[in-house]
Design a protein around this motif. Structure first.
Motif, PDB file in Angstrom:
ATOM      1  N   CYS A  22      34.247  42.181  39.723  1.00 27.09           N
ATOM      2  CA  CYS A  22      35.391  42.668  40.486  1.00 27.09           C
ATOM      3  C   CYS A  22      35.105  44.123  40.850  1.00 27.09           C
ATOM      4  O   CYS A  22      35.086  44.995  39.975  1.00 27.09           O
ATOM      5  N   TRP A  54      46.862  35.287  31.334  1.00 27.01           N
ATOM      6  CA  TRP A  54      45.966  36.395  31.007  1.00 27.01           C
ATOM      7  C   TRP A  54      44.755  35.855  30.261  1.00 27.01           C
ATOM      8  O   TRP A  54      44.873  35.005  29.382  1.00 27.01           O
ATOM      9  N   ARG A  97      49.899  31.326  36.015  1.00 28.60           N
ATOM     10  CA  ARG A  97      48.793  32.260  35.830  1.00 28.60           C
ATOM     11  C   ARG A  97      48.827  32.771  34.388  1.00 28.60           C
ATOM     12  O   ARG A  97      49.886  33.110  33.869  1.00 28.60           O
ATOM     13  N   GLY A 100      41.116  36.491  44.238  1.00 28.14           N
ATOM     14  CA  GLY A 100      40.762  35.355  43.392  1.00 28.14           C
ATOM     15  C   GLY A 100      39.421  34.747  43.745  1.00 28.14           C
ATOM     16  O   GLY A 100      38.974  34.799  44.894  1.00 28.14           O
ATOM     17  N   TYR A 112      47.672  45.993  40.767  1.00 26.45           N
ATOM     18  CA  TYR A 112      47.006  45.428  41.944  1.00 26.45           C
ATOM     19  C   TYR A 112      46.259  44.150  41.543  1.00 26.45           C
ATOM     20  O   TYR A 112      45.794  44.020  40.397  1.00 26.45           O
ATOM     21  N   TRP A 113      46.122  43.254  42.514  1.00 24.10           N
ATOM     22  CA  TRP A 113      45.442  41.978  42.299  1.00 24.10           C
ATOM     23  C   TRP A 113      44.363  41.772  43.345  1.00 24.10           C
ATOM     24  O   TRP A 113      44.515  42.167  44.508  1.00 24.10           O
ATOM     25  N   TRP A 120      41.401  40.317  33.595  1.00 24.23           N
ATOM     26  CA  TRP A 120      41.178  39.056  34.299  1.00 24.23           C
ATOM     27  C   TRP A 120      42.286  38.084  33.915  1.00 24.23           C
ATOM     28  O   TRP A 120      42.656  37.992  32.731  1.00 24.23           O
ATOM     29  N   TYR A 121      42.783  37.386  34.923  1.00 25.08           N
ATOM     30  CA  TYR A 121      43.753  36.318  34.737  1.00 25.08           C
ATOM     31  C   TYR A 121      43.178  35.061  35.388  1.00 25.08           C
ATOM     32  O   TYR A 121      42.229  35.137  36.171  1.00 25.08           O
ATOM     33  N   TYR A 153      41.484  35.766  38.745  1.00 24.61           N
ATOM     34  CA  TYR A 153      41.972  36.937  39.460  1.00 24.61           C
ATOM     35  C   TYR A 153      41.679  38.208  38.682  1.00 24.61           C
ATOM     36  O   TYR A 153      41.888  38.264  37.458  1.00 24.61           O
ATOM     37  N   CYS A 154      41.267  39.217  39.392  1.00 23.21           N
ATOM     38  CA  CYS A 154      41.082  40.547  38.830  1.00 23.21           C
ATOM     39  C   CYS A 154      42.380  41.326  38.960  1.00 23.21           C
ATOM     40  O   CYS A 154      43.102  41.200  39.962  1.00 23.21           O
ATOM     41  N   ASN A 155      42.667  42.127  37.967  1.00 23.87           N
ATOM     42  CA  ASN A 155      43.924  42.873  37.912  1.00 23.87           C
ATOM     43  C   ASN A 155      43.630  44.319  37.526  1.00 23.87           C
ATOM     44  O   ASN A 155      42.821  44.564  36.622  1.00 23.87           O
TER      45      ASN A 155
END
Length: 120
Positions: free
Chosen positions: A22, A47, A45, A113, A109-110, A36-37, A94-96
């Protein structure tokens, strides 16, 4: 504004490995907590793992010993190394980013995916 771009997803057989990346831009990356989720079809979703600005990590119990989150502040990138993948790991990952804004607050922020599919 922070932009997060994930890469590294794909199709892999059970027992295989992938490394998600990411790349972040638009903020002082080293100050951000990152995570990461994942979201599987029909599920909420969840964690998966997180890493603080100081490098402390946590992983959900179901991936401990198999997944490892890490970061490279010089490259503004966070990684998720996934080993011994199982079909139940199939999801969009998804990166967070949690960007400190002062007074103990953070903006979240996201990324868009990346799909991980593990075949049995």
């Amino acid at each position: 504004q922070v932009q997060l771009v994930e890469s590294g997803g794909g199709l892999v057989q059970a027992g295989g490995s992938l490394r998600l990346s990411c790349a972040a831009s638009g903020s002082s990356f080293s100050l951000n907590a990152m995570a990461w989720y994942r979201q599987a079809p029909g599920k909420q979703r969840e964690w998966v793992a997180s890493i603080t600005s100081g490098g402390s990590t946590n992983h959900v119990e179901s991936v401990k010993g198999r997944f490892t989150i890490s970061r490279d502040n010089a490259k503004n990138t966070v990684y998720l190394r996934m080993n011994s993948l199982k079909p139940e790991d199939t999801a969009v990952y998804y990166c967070n980013a949690q960007v400190p804004t002062g007074w103990g607050r953070s903006d979240v922020y996201w990324g868009q995916g990346t799909q991980v599919t593990v075949s049995s």
